[in-house]
Design an enzyme around this catalytic site. Structure first.
Site, PDB file in Angstrom:
ATOM      1  CD  GLN A   1      -2.935  -0.898   2.388  1.00 39.31           C
ATOM      2  OE1 GLN A   1      -2.667  -1.416   3.459  1.00 39.31           O
ATOM      3  NE2 GLN A   1      -4.018  -0.162   2.205  1.00 39.31           N
TER       4      GLN A   1
ATOM      5  CB  CYS B   1      -9.145  -0.525   1.397  1.00 33.44           C
ATOM      6  SG  CYS B   1      -7.420  -0.804   0.997  1.00 33.44           S
TER       7      CYS B   1
ATOM      8  CG  HIS C   1      -3.699  -4.797   1.010  1.00 29.41           C
ATOM      9  ND1 HIS C   1      -4.032  -4.082  -0.116  1.00 29.41           N
ATOM     10  CD2 HIS C   1      -4.456  -4.279   2.024  1.00 29.41           C
ATOM     11  CE1 HIS C   1      -4.962  -3.170   0.204  1.00 29.41           C
ATOM     12  NE2 HIS C   1      -5.244  -3.278   1.491  1.00 29.41           N
TER      13      HIS C   1
HETATM   14 CO    CO Z   1      -6.631  -2.216   2.551  1.00 34.32          CO
END
Ligand code: CO
Length: 169
Positions: free
Chosen positions: A51, A93, A139
């Protein structure tokens, strides 16, 4: 410590599979600290390395409402080793701002991982903790919570995301 920029959907990087960590050095420790700072600042209950643009199998999480004292859980190379039950709950998210949806997840999971000191650990969780663990491990495999929705719901969310992208461009 430093706050890291979070990638936003549809960034192609968050769709890639992350690589396992083979050794934990000082640089990685600092990166983990930065991940925790980024998660708390967002604020979020979990963050996976992809991320923030690093395709490595690291997640940090903290399911506690009371954020004092700050005690993030760091899991390196986490692996789901057991899972049971199913329940739906709302999920969001940090990579997909302003979108929330009910996502089906296992109600209880067991995850094996290494902690930041290279010690093997086993985390058992139900409820929110189980949900965060599944979301963050996803993820690491390039999977987002919107992929876990029914086809109809996913189409609805995708339309909203497209509209949002137009407004922002
Ligand atoms: Co997320």
């Amino acid at each position: 410590m430093a706050k890291l920029p979070i990638l936003i959907y549809p960034s192609p990087i968050i769709r890639k599979k992350s690589l396992p960590i083979t050794s934990i050095n000082g640089e990685l420790q600092r990166f983990i600290d930065d991940m925790a700072e980024t998660m708390y600042a967002a604020p979020g209950v979990g963050l996976a390395a992809p991320q923030v643009g690093t395709l490595r199998r690291i997640i940090v999480l903290d399911p506690h409402d009371d954020r004092k004292p700050i005690r993030p859980l760091t899991l390196i190379n986490p692996e789901l080793v057991a899972a049971e039950g199913q329940y739906m709950d709302e999920e969001g998210c940090l990579c997909i701002p302003d979108i929330k949806a009910e996502v089906p997840r296992f109600g209880r999971v067991v995850v094996k991982a290494y902690d930041r000191n290279e010690k093997e650990i086993v985390v058992e969780g139900s409820g929110l903790l189980a949900r965060i663990l599944q979301h963050e491990i996803d993820h690491l495999n390039g999977v987002l919570f919107i992929d876990r929705l029914s086809t109809a719901k996913r189409e609805l969310v995708k339309r909203r995301l497209k509209k949002a992208a137009k407004v922002n461009s």
